[in-house]
Design a protein around this motif. Structure first.
Motif, PDB file in Angstrom:
ATOM      1  N   LEU A  60      29.199 -54.120 -19.857  1.00 23.86           N
ATOM      2  CA  LEU A  60      29.840 -53.754 -21.013  1.00 23.86           C
ATOM      3  C   LEU A  60      29.483 -52.690 -22.036  1.00 23.86           C
ATOM      4  O   LEU A  60      29.742 -52.470 -23.130  1.00 23.86           O
ATOM      5  N   ALA A  61      28.262 -52.052 -21.255  1.00 19.45           N
ATOM      6  CA  ALA A  61      27.857 -50.739 -22.049  1.00 19.45           C
ATOM      7  C   ALA A  61      28.982 -49.519 -21.739  1.00 19.45           C
ATOM      8  O   ALA A  61      28.893 -48.613 -22.212  1.00 19.45           O
ATOM      9  N   THR A  62      29.863 -49.795 -20.968  1.00 21.20           N
ATOM     10  CA  THR A  62      30.954 -48.748 -20.573  1.00 21.20           C
ATOM     11  C   THR A  62      32.306 -49.108 -20.945  1.00 21.20           C
ATOM     12  O   THR A  62      32.692 -50.358 -20.877  1.00 21.20           O
ATOM     13  N   LEU A  63      33.111 -48.519 -21.334  1.00 25.51           N
ATOM     14  CA  LEU A  63      34.577 -48.546 -21.474  1.00 25.51           C
ATOM     15  C   LEU A  63      35.217 -49.298 -20.375  1.00 25.51           C
ATOM     16  O   LEU A  63      36.123 -50.284 -20.327  1.00 25.51           O
ATOM     17  N   GLU A  64      34.716 -48.901 -19.045  1.00 22.44           N
ATOM     18  CA  GLU A  64      35.202 -49.432 -17.961  1.00 22.44           C
ATOM     19  C   GLU A  64      35.103 -50.783 -17.888  1.00 22.44           C
ATOM     20  O   GLU A  64      35.943 -51.773 -17.257  1.00 22.44           O
ATOM     21  N   GLY A  65      33.879 -51.107 -17.784  1.00 25.64           N
ATOM     22  CA  GLY A  65      33.402 -52.603 -17.957  1.00 25.64           C
ATOM     23  C   GLY A  65      34.074 -53.448 -18.865  1.00 25.64           C
ATOM     24  O   GLY A  65      34.393 -54.651 -18.394  1.00 25.64           O
ATOM     25  N   PRO A  69      46.280 -64.976 -24.288  1.00 24.97           N
ATOM     26  CA  PRO A  69      45.745 -64.652 -25.600  1.00 24.97           C
ATOM     27  C   PRO A  69      44.478 -65.137 -25.732  1.00 24.97           C
ATOM     28  O   PRO A  69      44.362 -66.336 -25.406  1.00 24.97           O
ATOM     29  N   VAL A  70      43.578 -64.384 -26.486  1.00 25.95           N
ATOM     30  CA  VAL A  70      42.361 -64.759 -26.815  1.00 25.95           C
ATOM     31  C   VAL A  70      42.318 -65.493 -28.110  1.00 25.95           C
ATOM     32  O   VAL A  70      42.676 -64.782 -29.092  1.00 25.95           O
ATOM     33  N   ASP A  71      41.884 -66.751 -28.369  1.00 24.14           N
ATOM     34  CA  ASP A  71      41.887 -67.284 -29.446  1.00 24.14           C
ATOM     35  C   ASP A  71      40.525 -67.209 -30.182  1.00 24.14           C
ATOM     36  O   ASP A  71      40.470 -67.072 -31.416  1.00 24.14           O
ATOM     37  N   ALA A  72      39.526 -67.236 -29.484  1.00 27.17           N
ATOM     38  CA  ALA A  72      38.194 -66.799 -30.099  1.00 27.17           C
ATOM     39  C   ALA A  72      37.426 -65.693 -29.119  1.00 27.17           C
ATOM     40  O   ALA A  72      37.347 -65.937 -27.894  1.00 27.17           O
ATOM     41  N   LEU A  73      36.872 -64.566 -29.866  1.00 24.77           N
ATOM     42  CA  LEU A  73      36.206 -63.622 -28.968  1.00 24.77           C
ATOM     43  C   LEU A  73      34.903 -63.652 -29.547  1.00 24.77           C
ATOM     44  O   LEU A  73      34.624 -63.418 -30.953  1.00 24.77           O
ATOM     45  N   LEU A  74      33.957 -64.051 -28.694  1.00 29.33           N
ATOM     46  CA  LEU A  74      32.462 -64.185 -29.156  1.00 29.33           C
ATOM     47  C   LEU A  74      31.859 -63.087 -28.693  1.00 29.33           C
ATOM     48  O   LEU A  74      31.270 -63.094 -27.312  1.00 29.33           O
ATOM     49  N   ALA A  75      31.611 -61.707 -29.219  1.00 27.27           N
ATOM     50  CA  ALA A  75      31.005 -60.728 -29.005  1.00 27.27           C
ATOM     51  C   ALA A  75      29.540 -60.635 -28.998  1.00 27.27           C
ATOM     52  O   ALA A  75      29.006 -60.327 -30.169  1.00 27.27           O
ATOM     53  N   ASP A 132      25.084 -47.959 -26.326  1.00 30.51           N
ATOM     54  CA  ASP A 132      26.295 -48.253 -25.843  1.00 30.51           C
ATOM     55  C   ASP A 132      26.717 -49.647 -25.524  1.00 30.51           C
ATOM     56  O   ASP A 132      27.808 -49.755 -25.756  1.00 30.51           O
ATOM     57  N   THR A 133      25.547 -50.522 -25.609  1.00 29.54           N
ATOM     58  CA  THR A 133      25.926 -52.101 -25.051  1.00 29.54           C
ATOM     59  C   THR A 133      25.979 -52.563 -26.748  1.00 29.54           C
ATOM     60  O   THR A 133      27.370 -53.196 -26.852  1.00 29.54           O
ATOM     61  N   ASN A 134      25.405 -52.358 -27.616  1.00 25.31           N
ATOM     62  CA  ASN A 134      25.490 -53.120 -28.743  1.00 25.31           C
ATOM     63  C   ASN A 134      26.563 -52.584 -29.845  1.00 25.31           C
ATOM     64  O   ASN A 134      27.045 -53.444 -30.476  1.00 25.31           O
ATOM     65  N   ILE A 135      26.768 -51.389 -29.611  1.00 23.66           N
ATOM     66  CA  ILE A 135      27.807 -50.909 -30.576  1.00 23.66           C
ATOM     67  C   ILE A 135      28.822 -50.357 -29.732  1.00 23.66           C
ATOM     68  O   ILE A 135      30.039 -50.786 -30.016  1.00 23.66           O
ATOM     69  N   THR A 136      28.933 -49.456 -28.819  1.00 27.18           N
ATOM     70  CA  THR A 136      30.096 -48.722 -28.511  1.00 27.18           C
ATOM     71  C   THR A 136      30.896 -49.875 -27.601  1.00 27.18           C
ATOM     72  O   THR A 136      32.178 -49.991 -27.651  1.00 27.18           O
ATOM     73  N   GLY A 137      30.199 -50.534 -26.773  1.00 27.38           N
ATOM     74  CA  GLY A 137      30.977 -51.539 -26.013  1.00 27.38           C
ATOM     75  C   GLY A 137      31.522 -52.726 -26.848  1.00 27.38           C
ATOM     76  O   GLY A 137      32.532 -53.334 -26.636  1.00 27.38           O
ATOM     77  N   THR A 138      30.714 -53.174 -27.869  1.00 26.03           N
ATOM     78  CA  THR A 138      31.277 -54.262 -28.561  1.00 26.03           C
ATOM     79  C   THR A 138      32.509 -53.839 -29.484  1.00 26.03           C
ATOM     80  O   THR A 138      33.296 -54.763 -29.739  1.00 26.03           O
ATOM     81  N   ILE A 194      36.308 -55.401 -29.297  1.00 24.10           N
ATOM     82  CA  ILE A 194      36.746 -56.051 -30.545  1.00 24.10           C
ATOM     83  C   ILE A 194      37.994 -55.397 -30.831  1.00 24.10           C
ATOM     84  O   ILE A 194      39.186 -55.921 -31.342  1.00 24.10           O
ATOM     85  N   HIS A 195      38.164 -53.994 -30.638  1.00 26.23           N
ATOM     86  CA  HIS A 195      39.421 -53.063 -30.821  1.00 26.23           C
ATOM     87  C   HIS A 195      40.345 -53.590 -29.816  1.00 26.23           C
ATOM     88  O   HIS A 195      41.635 -53.950 -30.387  1.00 26.23           O
ATOM     89  N   ARG A 196      40.046 -53.865 -28.713  1.00 26.94           N
ATOM     90  CA  ARG A 196      40.996 -54.180 -27.729  1.00 26.94           C
ATOM     91  C   ARG A 196      41.596 -55.673 -27.946  1.00 26.94           C
ATOM     92  O   ARG A 196      42.643 -55.873 -28.203  1.00 26.94           O
ATOM     93  N   ILE A 197      40.639 -56.733 -28.298  1.00 30.32           N
ATOM     94  CA  ILE A 197      41.125 -58.171 -28.412  1.00 30.32           C
ATOM     95  C   ILE A 197      41.522 -58.496 -29.597  1.00 30.32           C
ATOM     96  O   ILE A 197      42.508 -59.070 -29.965  1.00 30.32           O
ATOM     97  N   GLY A 198      41.061 -57.697 -30.727  1.00 32.20           N
ATOM     98  CA  GLY A 198      41.708 -57.778 -32.078  1.00 32.20           C
ATOM     99  C   GLY A 198      42.853 -57.293 -32.457  1.00 32.20           C
ATOM    100  O   GLY A 198      43.765 -57.877 -33.153  1.00 32.20           O
ATOM    101  N   SER A 199      43.110 -56.405 -31.636  1.00 33.45           N
ATOM    102  CA  SER A 199      44.569 -55.917 -31.541  1.00 33.45           C
ATOM    103  C   SER A 199      45.602 -56.876 -31.285  1.00 33.45           C
ATOM    104  O   SER A 199      46.802 -57.153 -31.892  1.00 33.45           O
ATOM    105  N   GLY A 200      45.371 -57.617 -30.296  1.00 36.17           N
ATOM    106  CA  GLY A 200      46.213 -58.483 -29.613  1.00 36.17           C
ATOM    107  C   GLY A 200      46.192 -59.967 -30.721  1.00 36.17           C
ATOM    108  O   GLY A 200      47.431 -60.298 -31.186  1.00 36.17           O
ATOM    109  N   MET A 201      45.084 -60.179 -31.271  1.00 31.11           N
ATOM    110  CA  MET A 201      45.121 -60.999 -32.443  1.00 31.11           C
ATOM    111  C   MET A 201      45.866 -60.743 -33.550  1.00 31.11           C
ATOM    112  O   MET A 201      46.402 -61.362 -34.173  1.00 31.11           O
ATOM    113  N   ARG A 202      45.912 -59.490 -33.872  1.00 28.04           N
ATOM    114  CA  ARG A 202      46.687 -59.005 -34.974  1.00 28.04           C
ATOM    115  C   ARG A 202      48.247 -59.112 -34.774  1.00 28.04           C
ATOM    116  O   ARG A 202      48.840 -59.608 -35.438  1.00 28.04           O
ATOM    117  N   GLN A 203      48.625 -58.942 -33.563  1.00 28.01           N
ATOM    118  CA  GLN A 203      49.912 -59.293 -33.358  1.00 28.01           C
ATOM    119  C   GLN A 203      50.464 -60.554 -33.441  1.00 28.01           C
ATOM    120  O   GLN A 203      51.717 -60.922 -33.734  1.00 28.01           O
TER     121      GLN A 203
END
Ligand SMILES: NC(=O)c1ccc[n+]([C@@H]2O[C@H](COP(=O)([O-])OP(=O)(O)OC[C@H]3O[C@@H](n4cnc5c(N)ncnc54)[C@H](OP(=O)(O)O)[C@@H]3O)[C@@H](O)[C@H]2O)c1
Length: 261
Positions: free
Chosen positions: A62-67, A79-85, A108-114, A118-127
């Protein structure tokens, strides 16, 4: 796929606080998708299934965008109801003594991957206008972390970021909670090469209790949770203490050679 059950994604769930967070979710009846970077995640999944929920596991960096993409793909559109990053890594020793590839991995792990997750899963939550996000920050984010400088900086970032996006989402159906543990008994300090330091060898908080407090705060939609009286006092004092003094105090906890005998 049982449509009537909530679904949680937990990162860094192979050990420590993340495994305990996953246990909290499973006991509360969430189906799970859990992730970590080593094969131990499969053993965690086997154990969690015994709690009666569906558990899928992903072995991804999860330090990588691919991961992160791999993890998101494994949800198969559910749909993800709860994301625990929660996935994160530390790094002890003086900044100039650290290897740069390890420094970069912490960021990369603590910031970029996180953030990407959150951006990917949060977008679905916002919808759907619905969701719970828990970010594992740290009380380390309140202190300039001499001999753990980059790690503390990443946690300061997450503590701040968590409150910022919580405010952006205020009034929506999405809440953002920051879990801010103090030193907790996990694999963390060994992996961070800090077993010759005071904080690495001192008595620490119990990971199950820390996770329970974080899970409950996430469910009730609180902004943050600092666990334990000692940590609450430490973070309150940190807020009114000059940064130079905090950095000096941190040296006494984190400098190599300060281990308790
Ligand atoms: N322990 C403490 O004192 C403390 C205090 C405050 C905050 N925290 C935070 O709590 C969180 C959990 O740490 P912990 O104490 O439970 O430590 P831990 O036992 O070392 O667990 C860390 C978890 O994160 C995973 N992880 C690390 N790097 C990863 C990567 N690149 N990709 C995927 N998974 C990765 C690990 O999986 P692998 O083993 O597969 O890499 C493991 O599951 C971290 O964010 C940490 O910063 C810890």
């Amino acid at each position: 796929m049982p449509a009537n059950r909530y679904f949680a994604m937990v990162t860094g769930a192979s050990t420590g606080i993340g495994l305990e967070l996953a246990r909290c979710c499973a006991r509360a009846g969430f189906d799970l998708l859990i992730a970590a970077d080593e094969p131990a995640i499969e053993a965690a999944a086997d154990e969690l299934r015994k709690l009666g929920v569906t558990v899928d596991s992903v072995h991804a960096d999860l330090a990588t965008l691919e991961g992160v993409d791999q993890l998101c793909a494994a949800s198969r559109g559910r749909p993800v109801d709860a994301l625990l990053a929660n996935a994160g890594v530390g790094l002890g020793r003086a900044f100039l003594d650290q290897e740069f590839n390890r420094i970069r991995r912490v960021v990369d792990t603590n910031i970029t991957g996180t953030l990407y997750l959150i951006h990917r899963i949060g977008s679905g939550m916002r919808q759907r206008n619905s969701g719970r996000i828990l970010i594992t920050g740290s009380i380390a984010g309140f202190m300039p972390g001499s001999f753990q400088a980059v790690y503390n900086g990443t946690k300061a970032f997450l503590d701040s970021f968590s409150f910022a996006i919580r405010e952006e989402l205020r009034g929506s159906g999405i809440t953002v909670t920051c879990l801010m543990p103090g030193a907790t008994e996990t694999e963390f300090f060994r992996r961070a090469d800090m077993m010759d330091t005071y904080v690495g060898t001192a008595k620490k908080d119990d990971a199950a209790e820390v996770a329970r407090a974080g899970f409950e705060a996430m469910i009730s939609g609180e902004g943050d949770v600092v666990t334990g009286l000692k940590n609450k006092i430490q973070s309150a004092v940190a807020n009114v203490t000059p940064a130079a003094v905090l950095a000096r105090q941190h040296r006494r906890m984190a400098e190599p050679g300060t281990a308790r005998s």
